[in-house]
Design an enzyme around this catalytic site. Structure first.
Site, PDB file in Angstrom:
ATOM      1  N   HIS A 165       0.812  -1.216   0.000  1.00 49.30           N
ATOM      2  CA  HIS A 165       0.000   0.000   0.000  1.00 49.30           C
ATOM      3  C   HIS A 165       0.849   1.272   0.000  1.00 49.30           C
ATOM      4  CE1 HIS A 165       0.351  -0.260   4.529  1.00 49.30           C
ATOM      5  NE2 HIS A 165       0.434   1.040   4.403  1.00 49.30           N
ATOM      6  N   ASP A 194       0.066  -7.639   1.308  1.00 47.89           N
ATOM      7  CA  ASP A 194       0.477  -6.244   1.486  1.00 47.89           C
ATOM      8  C   ASP A 194       1.991  -6.090   1.542  1.00 47.89           C
ATOM      9  OD1 ASP A 194       0.127  -3.516   1.678  1.00 47.89           O
ATOM     10  OD2 ASP A 194      -0.121  -3.521   3.855  1.00 47.89           O
ATOM     11  N   SER A 276       4.801   2.976   7.565  1.00 51.65           N
ATOM     12  CA  SER A 276       4.478   1.755   6.825  1.00 51.65           C
ATOM     13  C   SER A 276       5.659   1.295   5.981  1.00 51.65           C
ATOM     14  CB  SER A 276       3.277   1.997   5.912  1.00 51.65           C
ATOM     15  OG  SER A 276       2.088   2.061   6.652  1.00 51.65           O
TER      16      SER A 276
END
Length: 471
Positions: A165, A194, A276
């Site tokens: 993402h 992911d 992230s």
């Protein structure tokens, strides 16, 4: 459940975040004014009215103070002892090797020389010095704007592991590392887990410091950890905490499907937007997880963050780097969730579980004898309360594993052993059909959604979203 109460991805930070921020003003110190001593002109004794010069004797009294040296010596000695104990502990753990001139971090494909002051160095300082050079900041440009995330250097070929993402929809990737910026290209991605791998272009391998890989299967609740990344675009930021819990699992929808997060590491180390894809490391500076999602009402850290275990992440990354399609355990059924309301309305034999809507011909479930309208209530003795729960439980296994499913059929319970297959062929079919052909025979939206559902091992989505609750 409202969207603000489920786990969220700490998405990258766009340029708009910094708009409106108060400028930083540096205040220069006021320069010291020079002190001018003006001496009175001395009169000539020969001049009329001159006053003869006088001699003045000034006496200064000097007071000598004796310093008590014993307490100072004891305090200094105590500091040296504490520092020495810390260094000895790190050496015995194998994290560092002491040479005649410095201390070297062991492991990995490169050697880091870390100068340690044994008198006042802390564990966090040592771990940060070792792991920070292996964590990069990733800036992305998309059709909707820009964003910032993080990544981890895997090898001297320039491969960087991050979250899918973080780079999703990016038309341009720029990696910041060691004060320099490099363009990067996408090697491959696996939206289902992911995870993605990008590769730096035109980078000198000597400037790359691959991170040392730890073992996420060897973690304990309460273990010390450090998160490293670029929260809100602030590169090379670190935060410390502990492993709050293990084996947390959930599922989150994305623009490309649904991501399954299985066996996640929960930590209270601060994880914010921009973290992230960054590193979660242990007290040896070894990578144990990829920071990915947070549980928060505000979108910022609330002390509940989650990282993908490194053993799983490296397995997916290795497949991507080798040019393979990442594979996942495959059951070969379409599912929907069962609850008390649907059970009563359809006269089902169980009030919770995963209802088999369809069985794929030649798939593992069909070979094991599972039929339509069976309700799967347990996997290896563990309760299954929804379609999501079964999918997450399956993702915790490997291709080729044997699992025992407890099935309710005609109100009778039975156990069925299934050997999990690979979803590689299904993914290939999905990709081929989604691309279409020259005559324009491409998949319809309904067909594409069906492929995604089969890829995830489920059918209707009535129960999806309920299985993502974290205890």
């Amino acid at each position: 459940m409202s969207d603000d109460k489920i786990p969220q991805r700490p998405d990258g930070v766009g340029d708009s975040f910094f708009h409106g921020s108060a400028p930083r003003v540096e205040v220069e110190p006021t320069p010291a004014q020079p002190t001018t001593h003006t001496a009175s002109p001395q009169q000539d004794p020969a001049m009329p009215g001159a006053v003869p010069p006088t001699t003045e004797t000034v006496k200064h009294t000097v007071v000598k103070t004796k310093t008590k040296k014993a307490p100072v010596f004891l305090a200094s000695f105590g500091g040296l002892v504490v520092g020495a104990v810390l260094v000895i502990a790190l050496v015995m753990s194998g994290a560092f090797k002491i040479t005649d001139s410095d201390v070297q971090a062991t492991g990995g494909t490169s050697t880091q020389n870390i100068e340690i002051d044994a008198e006042d160095t802390t564990l966090a300082e040592v771990v940060a010095a070792k792991a920070q050079p292996s964590v990069v900041s990733i800036s992305t440009t998309t059709s909707e704007g820009s964003g910032v995330g993080s990544g981890v250097v895997l090898d001297t070929d320039g491969n960087v592991l991050t979250n899918c993402h973080v780079i999703e929809g990016a038309t341009e990737l720029v990696v910041s590392m060691g004060g320099e910026s490099y363009e990067a290209e996408l090697v491959g991605e696996d939206s289902s887990s992911d995870l993605a791998v990008i590769r730096l272009k035109d980078v000198d391998s000597s400037k790359l410091t691959p991170i040392e890989i730890g073992d996420s299967d060897d973690l304990s609740v309460g273990e010390w950890v450090m998160a490293i990344g670029s929260p809100f675009g602030n590169e090379q930021s670190v935060s410390t905490g502990i492993v709050s819990a293990l084996y947390r699992s959930t599922a989150l929808p994305s623009t490309s499907g649904t991501s399954i997060y299985a066996n996640m590491i929960q930590t209270d180390a601060a994880i914010n937007p921009g973290n992230s894809g960054g590193a979660l490391v242990n007290d040896n500076g070894e990578l144990i997880g990829i920071n990915s999602i947070i549980e928060s009402y505000s979108g910022s850290s609330s002390g509940v963050g989650f990282a993908i275990p490194v053993n799983y992440a490296i397995n997916i990354a290795s497949q991507i780097i080798d040019g393979k399609t990442p594979v996942h355990p495959y059951l070969g059924v379409s599912l929907t969730s069962v609850n008390a309301l649907s059970a009563r309305a359809n006269n089902l034999g169980a009030t919770e579980g995963a209802l088999v809507v369809a069985v794929s011909d030649g798939g593992p479930a069909a070979d094991a004898g599972i039929q339509e309208n069976d309700i799967i209530t347990k996997i290896d003795g563990e309760q299954v309360t929804s379609a999501d729960g079964l999918i997450i439980a399956l993702r915790e296994h490997e291709v080729g594993d044997k699992v025992t499913l407890t099935v309710v059929r005609d109100s009778k319970e039975r156990e069925v052993e299934v050997t999990l297959g690979s979803d590689e062929a299904l993914q290939t079919d999905q990709q081929d059909n989604s691309q279409g052909d020259a005559s324009g025979n491409s998949m319809t939206e309904e067909e594409f959604l069906q492929y995604l559902e089969e890829l995830m091992g489920r059918g209707s989505s009535s129960g999806f979203g309920q299985g993502g609750n974290l205890g």
